[in-house]
Scaffold this active site. Structure first.
Site, PDB file in Angstrom:
ATOM      1  N   ASP A   8      97.904  52.665   2.175  1.00  0.00           N
ATOM      2  CA  ASP A   8      97.925  51.594   1.707  1.00  0.00           C
ATOM      3  C   ASP A   8      96.643  50.543   2.395  1.00  0.00           C
ATOM      4  O   ASP A   8      95.961  50.949   3.231  1.00  0.00           O
ATOM      5  CB  ASP A   8      99.202  50.536   2.361  1.00  0.00           C
ATOM      6  CG  ASP A   8      99.156  49.011   2.121  1.00  0.00           C
ATOM      7  OD1 ASP A   8      98.750  48.736   0.767  1.00  0.00           O
ATOM      8  OD2 ASP A   8      99.262  48.349   3.205  1.00  0.00           O
ATOM      9  N   ASP A  10      95.814  46.673   1.961  1.00  0.00           N
ATOM     10  CA  ASP A  10      95.785  45.443   2.714  1.00  0.00           C
ATOM     11  C   ASP A  10      96.837  45.477   3.941  1.00  0.00           C
ATOM     12  O   ASP A  10      97.958  45.929   3.793  1.00  0.00           O
ATOM     13  CB  ASP A  10      96.230  44.518   1.816  1.00  0.00           C
ATOM     14  CG  ASP A  10      95.216  44.276   0.477  1.00  0.00           C
ATOM     15  OD1 ASP A  10      94.030  44.607   0.681  1.00  0.00           O
ATOM     16  OD2 ASP A  10      95.677  44.050  -0.494  1.00  0.00           O
ATOM     17  N   CYS A  90      97.741  49.205  -8.602  1.00  0.00           N
ATOM     18  CA  CYS A  90      98.390  48.747  -9.650  1.00  0.00           C
ATOM     19  C   CYS A  90      97.830  47.267  -9.954  1.00  0.00           C
ATOM     20  O   CYS A  90      97.727  46.482  -8.676  1.00  0.00           O
ATOM     21  CB  CYS A  90      99.617  48.927  -9.383  1.00  0.00           C
ATOM     22  SG  CYS A  90     100.710  47.465 -10.314  1.00  0.00           S
ATOM     23  N   ASP A 127     102.193  48.861   5.624  1.00  0.00           N
ATOM     24  CA  ASP A 127     102.413  47.826   6.639  1.00  0.00           C
ATOM     25  C   ASP A 127     103.776  47.125   5.990  1.00  0.00           C
ATOM     26  O   ASP A 127     104.239  46.240   6.583  1.00  0.00           O
ATOM     27  CB  ASP A 127     101.390  46.813   6.822  1.00  0.00           C
ATOM     28  CG  ASP A 127     101.178  45.934   5.778  1.00  0.00           C
ATOM     29  OD1 ASP A 127     100.920  46.650   4.453  1.00  0.00           O
ATOM     30  OD2 ASP A 127     100.802  44.915   5.841  1.00  0.00           O
TER      31      ASP A 127
HETATM   32 MG    MG Z   1      99.834  46.203   2.853  1.00  0.00          MG
HETATM   33 ZN    ZN Z   2     101.525  48.598 -12.300  1.00  0.00          ZN
END
Ligand code: MG
Ligand code: ZN
Length: 176
Positions: A8, A10, A90, A127
């Site tokens: 991931d 962020d 996305c 996270d």
């Molecule tokens: Mg995150």
């Molecule tokens: Zn999407």
């Protein structure tokens, strides 16, 4: 077949303090990630970013801005001798009911197909609950980092492992 770490962005690689008011960008959590990412690379893991960027659907970032942020993250890590093999995001919001937003596993599975990844040897690291769920649905083991929103993780979705930050990843993968 290669083994991969799906990451991931962020709160896992970059600072997301002030989320969701302040939009996380390209400010790397340098002290929490570089040792771990280098170690993973040495172990032969391919590193792939899997990110939800609903800021686009919400009109708060353009596609171009998001691409610039990802490109900056890629370059900063490259300067630290870390290679991100591929990046997927996305652009939708939850209300779009798209097929690619985490907790759906589609982007992970897309990466798996594109790069010939062995799911049984791979992990999803994030996270938030959506990261863990996406990993579980894709069929990889899951690791919650206690950076970003992971500091106050409350969920019935239980990750396989919990670590304080990415630099501790060798503690759980090594013995696995
Ligand atoms: Mg995150
Ligand atoms: Zn999407």
């Amino acid at each position: 077949m290669v083994k991969a770490i799906f990451l991931d962005k962020d709160g896992t690689l970059v600072d997301n303090s002030g989320y969701p008011t302040i939009i996380p960008t390209d400010k790397l959590l340098y002290h929490d990630i570089l040792v771990g990412l280098s170690w993973l690379q040495q172990q032969g893991y391919v590193l792939i970013l899997i990110s939800n960027q609903s800021w686009i659907a919400k009109g708060r970032l353009s596609q171009t801005e998001v691409q610039m942020i990802f490109s900056s993250v890629w370059q900063q890590l490259r300067q630290a001798d870390i290679l991100i093999k591929d990046m997927f995001y996305c652009p939708h919001a939850s209300w779009d009911n798209c097929s690619c937003r985490k907790p759906l596993p589609k982007l992970i599975l897309k990466a798996v197909k594109k790069h010939g990844i062995d799911l049984s040897k791979s992990y999803m690291v994030g996270d938030m609950e959506d990261d863990i769920l996406a990993g579980q649905r894709a069929g990889v083991k899951t690791i919650l980092v206690q950076t970003g929103c992971g500091k106050k993780y409350v969920s019935t979705v239980i990750p396989d492992f919990i670590i304080s930050n990415l630099n501790h990843i060798h503690e759980v993968i090594d013995n696995d």
